[in-house]
Write a protein that holds these residues in place. Sequence first.
Motif, PDB file in Angstrom:
ATOM      1  N   LYS A  53      -9.907  -3.882   5.210  1.00  0.00           N
ATOM      2  CA  LYS A  53      -9.342  -5.126   5.740  1.00  0.00           C
ATOM      3  C   LYS A  53     -10.063  -5.513   7.006  1.00  0.00           C
ATOM      4  O   LYS A  53     -10.512  -4.653   7.762  1.00  0.00           O
ATOM      5  CB  LYS A  53      -7.858  -4.918   6.092  1.00  0.00           C
ATOM      6  CG  LYS A  53      -6.960  -4.838   4.896  1.00  0.00           C
ATOM      7  CD  LYS A  53      -5.511  -4.732   5.331  1.00  0.00           C
ATOM      8  CE  LYS A  53      -4.613  -4.559   4.115  1.00  0.00           C
ATOM      9  NZ  LYS A  53      -3.255  -4.205   4.489  1.00  0.00           N
ATOM     10  N   GLU A  80      -6.784  -9.137   6.811  1.00  0.00           N
ATOM     11  CA  GLU A  80      -7.057  -9.718   5.486  1.00  0.00           C
ATOM     12  C   GLU A  80      -7.860  -8.739   4.637  1.00  0.00           C
ATOM     13  O   GLU A  80      -8.808  -8.136   5.136  1.00  0.00           O
ATOM     14  CB  GLU A  80      -7.900 -10.996   5.643  1.00  0.00           C
ATOM     15  CG  GLU A  80      -7.206 -12.135   6.360  1.00  0.00           C
ATOM     16  CD  GLU A  80      -6.201 -12.829   5.454  1.00  0.00           C
ATOM     17  OE1 GLU A  80      -6.597 -13.210   4.346  1.00  0.00           O
ATOM     18  OE2 GLU A  80      -5.021 -12.943   5.861  1.00  0.00           O
ATOM     19  N   ILE A  81      -7.521  -8.623   3.369  1.00  0.00           N
ATOM     20  CA  ILE A  81      -8.327  -7.824   2.449  1.00  0.00           C
ATOM     21  C   ILE A  81      -9.692  -8.500   2.294  1.00  0.00           C
ATOM     22  O   ILE A  81      -9.764  -9.720   2.092  1.00  0.00           O
ATOM     23  CB  ILE A  81      -7.619  -7.671   1.080  1.00  0.00           C
ATOM     24  CG1 ILE A  81      -6.340  -6.867   1.281  1.00  0.00           C
ATOM     25  CG2 ILE A  81      -8.553  -7.076   0.032  1.00  0.00           C
ATOM     26  CD1 ILE A  81      -6.104  -5.712   0.367  1.00  0.00           C
TER      27      ILE A  81
END
Length: 179
Positions: free
Chosen positions: A155, A159-160
């Motif tokens: 991440k 956020e991935i």
Amino acid sequence: RHVPEDINILIDQMQPLKLRGYQPWDVFCRAISSLMDNALLPQDGKGVMVALRPVPGYRSEQALTLCHTNRLGDIVTLSDNRVVLFLSFCRINDLDTALRHIFPLPVGDIFSNRMVWYEDSQIAAEIVQMQAMNPEKWVKPLAVSVEISEARNVKRGGEIVRRVPVPVTLLKASKGERA
Ligand code: C2E
Ligand code: C2E
């Protein structure tokens, strides 16, 4: 009345090494030592222990990364200059076969020297020697830089990062049209 329980204990003792792969020096020694004391296992038929010295320029930690033990009960440990393997129930005549299954390269390309023990008394005596080694000399395997699950789910800013695959249907029939 307690037959099933007894049988489970018996089976358990006949498959004593529930370990596979790298073990710290002390765990390795303890496991083999108690295996040698197990009277339910065949005398001089418990397995083969082999110490392998890497070719000059290679460290034992590097050689360990090539050691892929498959069989439950095949365990391995490290000192500063050797990789020590115990191959459960392997017969001495089959040592080369087992090593071929475990290393992806010819063993002679990775190691220049080997010592082998296969009788209970020899193995037990060598374990006593090994247990006398100063813990300062124990060697750890090379650190795996990133675990695979960590790499998959990396991440940034919460956020991935990796694109999440979305299923796509090809040649989907539109209304009124035959598929
Ligand atoms: P395991 O003993 O922990 O072995 C795991 C895997 O290591 C095996 O998966 C196989 O890929 C490899 N392996 C272990 N020993 C040998 C060997 O002597 N020769 C070869 N060519 N490969 C070996 P696999 O084949 O899927 O077997 C899974 C499990 O099934 C084994 O776990 C073992 O518990 C049992 N098994 C399979 N075949 C035999 C057999 O012929 N004799 C015994 N006693 N158990 C077997
Ligand atoms: P093989 O694969 O030619 O292995 C011959 C002998 O080498 C084995 O005799 C065992 O003493 C030794 N050996 C081979 N690979 C390993 C290993 O990964 N770890 C250890 N500790 N020893 C190993 P064994 O056990 O009597 O097996 C005879 C034959 O039965 C094997 O010939 C293989 O064809 C089959 N076999 C045994 N276990 C397994 C297994 O778990 N999976 C498969 N697929 N076959 C097995």
